[in-house]
Design an enzyme around this catalytic site. Structure first.
Site, short mmCIF file in Angstrom:
data_model
loop_
_atom_site.label_atom_id
_atom_site.label_comp_id
_atom_site.label_asym_id
_atom_site.label_seq_id
_atom_site.Cartn_x
_atom_site.Cartn_y
_atom_site.Cartn_z
N GLY A 1 -8.20 -3.63 -10.22
CA GLY A 1 -7.67 -2.67 -9.26
C GLY A 1 -8.28 -1.30 -9.48
N PRO A 2 -8.07 -0.40 -8.55
CG PRO A 2 -7.13 0.78 -6.79
CD PRO A 2 -7.30 -0.60 -7.32
N GLY B 1 -5.90 4.36 -11.97
CA GLY B 1 -4.64 5.06 -11.80
C GLY B 1 -3.50 4.24 -11.26
CB VAL B 2 -3.10 0.96 -9.70
CG1 VAL B 2 -3.74 1.54 -8.48
CG2 VAL B 2 -4.05 0.05 -10.45
CB SER C 1 -16.92 -3.39 5.07
OG SER C 1 -16.59 -4.38 4.13
CE LYS D 1 -13.06 -2.99 3.44
NZ LYS D 1 -13.89 -4.02 4.09
#
Length: 812
Positions: free
Chosen positions: A364-365, A367-368, A687, A730
């Site tokens: 995951g990105p 800071g999560v 994308s 997104k």
């Protein structure tokens, strides 16, 4: 008692007889068995006295539970033995020692009364007389087995064999042989309840076979122990000789103490046999070496490392699933997939009590909460926690350790982590596994293949330890921002759990539960010094952060707390309520615009959606037309795949120029420039294919693109819109930016299930299969020939969902 003794001879109903009953604790008496019993309970003494006054007959039956002092009918087995009292001797303590002889099996039908003793009505169980060849064969086999047992068991007298050989009755033969066996109470009771002699002989034969196997194992163990004792005596003798020689040479006593201390540690460490033997060998080498030898330092270092590892130390898992769920929810808000997976693992552990540790990869990105989740899992499961960072590691020896031939050799990070954990089943966090590198010193990712393979890590080999170490009970958790940089073979060994970015509501809840209390405590403030309204918190999320996690949000809260801490120092007792109105005073000018991607519909500008390591991002695509010779220019640091998407989009437009109302040779006199802003940031992937096509069509036809719509999807030469990844991230990015309509490929419709329901309520998510549908949805007042044009013009005014939140103070 004399009045009841005469009843011993009386017959009961249905051919039963009445006899005193003696309840036995932990003992089962078989027919034809002669043995002594110690009797101490009053009821039992009275029963014996009644039996002696009659025909000396008594019923013996075993209690189901030995701990019951005054057994009732339900506490006794239904099958027992009618026995004759042959002798009674009074002991000094007031107890009786009785010599009894078992006579026949019986079944207790009822117990008439309990005081002053137990009297029972019993039916004699007659045995079937079988004189066929099968019975004869069983008797011979039983005698042969018993003869072998007598030869190998010194506890059974040889006279017993001679006595047994003279018995011709199969039932009596079986009972007499069973009386010489060392059987458990339950096994004797089972034999007592088998009336058929043939079945009883088969059961005793099985018991004899089992007893022979046990004796063979005992003999093997005794031989091994005897050899070990001889070896230990030999070593002791040689060691004493060595001590005497060392004393003659004048060597110091402290070395002897050190060697003995090592031996004592090895014996107490609970090491595997292979490792123990290796350490004893190293101790013998240390003992022979001169104290000043350089090799002694290497051996001591090796012994200390190996002995300090948790070879047999375990922590007990917390298997209360409700408590585990409570702790996980207390530490982290959201992240339901990971929490569910951990609770499922512990549920399986609770049922099986034996299972390999899972290997999870949290992707995951930033800071999560991936790293902090590892500590929370350790706290919830009751395990120790250890963590190593793999970012930038490029040497294979960092994982497997150095061989002892190198100067300053040490174990690898895995073994060091186990040493730090202090138990064999910790939660082991491998942070930033996607940041591993490789060079001429080897590939660390290849060394991790054995560590993270549940079928291999029970025997992990470290070059320094030189012995297998069991990692199968470890709960490995790896973290990564993306899976693209993780080798496929390594990723295949892990269970990947994707952690998406947080929605605005989730960030609010995380700030309320965790971030605000943490920052207040770290800055020495209390809820009385600082109150933060929900409105100011929403404003901070919207206009001062644009991230998937909450790291920047925490930094902004820390900034407010520091400024307030300084103010409290200057003015003790000063209290601040942070609202939307005074937020700018503490955090400065807003850094981002919420809900104002574009203030109006524009020609040649489309909002694409992309996914990066930091989560979802809004990617504006700009197209400009100039007179020229058909040149396509691409700028904005696009990768190869993204450049190919732009070329595919242009080829689609050229193939559809008639339907789009364009001249067939429009391309010959124009140059097309496609630009993606923020050119310093690398961008790649398919994308943005649909966004590029929309921006080109808008520029060529003059139809503006709706400023309130964003889109994602890969485009083909035929105009098909294909599946892309990261839909949830997104859509969340579009929601953060104030977008009202999101166009996604129809193949991604199943990804909508992962999008929070509150986000879906505020967004219109449209599924498309072809570019014609995309153009109808996002181009304002544009219609392809032969197609109906729905209402396309979206409202361009920006309506931010601010609300009046300043009166709602975050409760911390």
């Amino acid at each position: 008692m004399s009045s009841t003794s005469n009843n011993n001879k009386e017959n009961g109903a249905n051919g039963t007889i009445r006899l005193p009953l003696l309840a036995l604790r932990g003992v089962v008496v078989l027919p034809h068995m002669v043995m002594h019993l110690d009797v101490g309970r009053e009821r039992s003494k009275n029963a014996l006295e009644s039996a002696i006054e009659g025909e000396s007959m008594v019923v013996l039956t075993a209690q189901k539970e030995s701990g019951v002092d005054e057994p009732g009918e339900e506490d006794l087995h239904e099958k027992g033995t009618v026995a004759r009292v042959k002798q009674v001797v009074k002991l000094s303590e007031g107890n009786l020692r009785v010599l009894i002889e078992g006579l026949q099996r019986c079944e207790i039908n009822r117990i008439n009364y309990f005081d002053p003793y137990l009297e029972s009505e019993v039916a004699i169980l007659e045995e079937h007389k079988n004189g066929d060849r099968h019975t004869e064969a069983l008797m011979r086999s039983l005698l042969d087995l018993f003869e072998q047992l007598v030869k190998n068991n010194k506890n059974i007298s040889p006279d017993a064999l001679q006595t047994v050989k003279e018995i011709e009755d199969p039932g009596k033969l079986t009972d007499v042989i069973a009386s010489h066996l060392n059987l458990k109470k339950e096994d004797r009771q089972q034999l007592l309840e088998v009336v058929d002699p043939r079945q009883r002989m088969e059961k005793v034969s099985e018991m004899l076979h089992y007893e022979m196997e046990i004796m063979e194992l005992e003999r093997t163990i005794q031989n091994r122990v005897r050899k070990q004792m001889e070896q230990n005596q030999k070593e002791y003798y040689l060691r004493e000789q060595m001590k005497a020689i060392q004393e003659e040479l004048g060597e110091k006593e402290d070395k002897k103490e050190e060697v003995e201390e090592y031996r004592e540690k090895i014996n107490k460490a609970g090491l595997p046999e292979e490792v123990q033997e290796k350490l004893f060998k190293e101790v013998r080498r240390l003992e022979k070496m001169p104290a000043a030898a350089a090799e002694t330092v290497v051996i001591r270092n090796y012994l200390d490392w190996v002995l300090d590892l948790p070879w047999s130390t375990f922590t007990e898992d917390r298997l209360d699933l409700g408590e585990v769920q409570r702790i996980l929810d207390e530490d982290h808000y959201g992240l339901e997939k990971v929490k569910t997976r951990i609770v499922e693992h512990l549920a399986v552990r609770r049922l099986t009590r034996k299972i390999k540790g899972p290997i999870l990869c949290l992707v995951g990105p930033p800071g999560v909460g991936k790293t902090s989740l590892g500590r929370s899992i350790a706290r919830a499961t009751g395990r120790n926690f250890t963590r190593i960072t793999l970012g930038g590691v490029r040497d294979e020896a960092e994982i497997r350790g150095h061989r002892r031939t190198y100067v300053g050799a040490l174990p690898g990070r895995i073994v060091q982590g186990m040493h730090q954990a202090g138990s064999k089943n910790p939660v082991f966090l491998l942070d930033e596994v996607d940041k591993l590198a490789s060079d001429f010193r080897g590939d660390p990712a290849a060394a991790l293949l054995e560590v993270l393979d549940p079928e291999q890590n029970y025997s992990f080999s470290d070059h320094f330890i030189e012995s297998s170490f069991d990692l199968s009970r470890v709960m490995f958790i790896t973290t990564a921002n993306t899976t693209h940089n993780i080798p496929r073979t390594l990723l295949d060994r892990m269970e990947t759990i994707h952690i998406s970015g947080y929605t605005e509501e989730e960030k609010l809840e995380i700030a309320r539960r965790h971030l605000i209390p943490k920052q207040l405590e770290e800055n020495g403030l209390t809820g009385e010094n600082l109150q933060i309204s929900e409105g100011s918190l929403r404003e901070t999320i919207r206009q001062y952060t644009r991230e998937a996690g909450v790291r920047n949000l925490e930094r902004n809260l820390s900034t407010v707390c520091r400024k307030q801490a300084r103010r409290v120092n200057d003015e003790p007792g000063y209290s601040l309520k942070l609202t939307q109105k005074n937020l700018k005073k503490y955090l400065g000018v807003p850094r981002y615009r919420y809900g104002t991607v574009e203030s109006q519909d524009r020609v040649g500008v489309a909002s694409g959606l992309g996914w990066m390591e930091t989560g979802g991002e809004l990617i504006p695509v700009e197209v400009s037309l100039m007179k020229g010779s058909g040149k396509l220019t691409l700028t904005g640091k696009m990768g190869n795949v993204m450049q190919e998407s732009a070329q595919a989009a242009l080829s689609y437009i050229r193939s559809r120029c008639e339907e789009l109302g364009l001249e067939p040779d429009f391309f010959q006199n124009l140059d097309i420039h496609v630009h993606v802003p923020e050119g310093s940031i690398p961008k790649d992937g398919p994308s943005a294919g649909t966004a590029m096509a929309v921006a080109m069509v808008s520029s060529l036809t003059g139809a503006p693109v709706s400023c309130r719509a964003a889109l994602t999807g890969e485009i083909t030469l035929r105009g098909r819109v294909l599946h892309v990844g990261g839909i949830k991230e997104k859509v969340l990015a579009a929601h953060r930016a104030g977008i009202k309509k999101v166009i996604i490929p129809a193949e991604n419709r199943h990804d909508k299930e992962e999008i929070p329901s509150n986000v879906l309520r505020q967004l219109e998510v449209v599924e498309v299969e072809h570019m014609d549908e995309v153009l109808r949805e996002v181009l304002v007042n544009f219609q392809l020939p032969g197609m109906e044009s729905p209402e396309k013009h979206l409202p361009t005014d920006v309506v931010a969902d601010d609300g009046d939140y300043d009166n709602a103070v975050i409760n911390h």
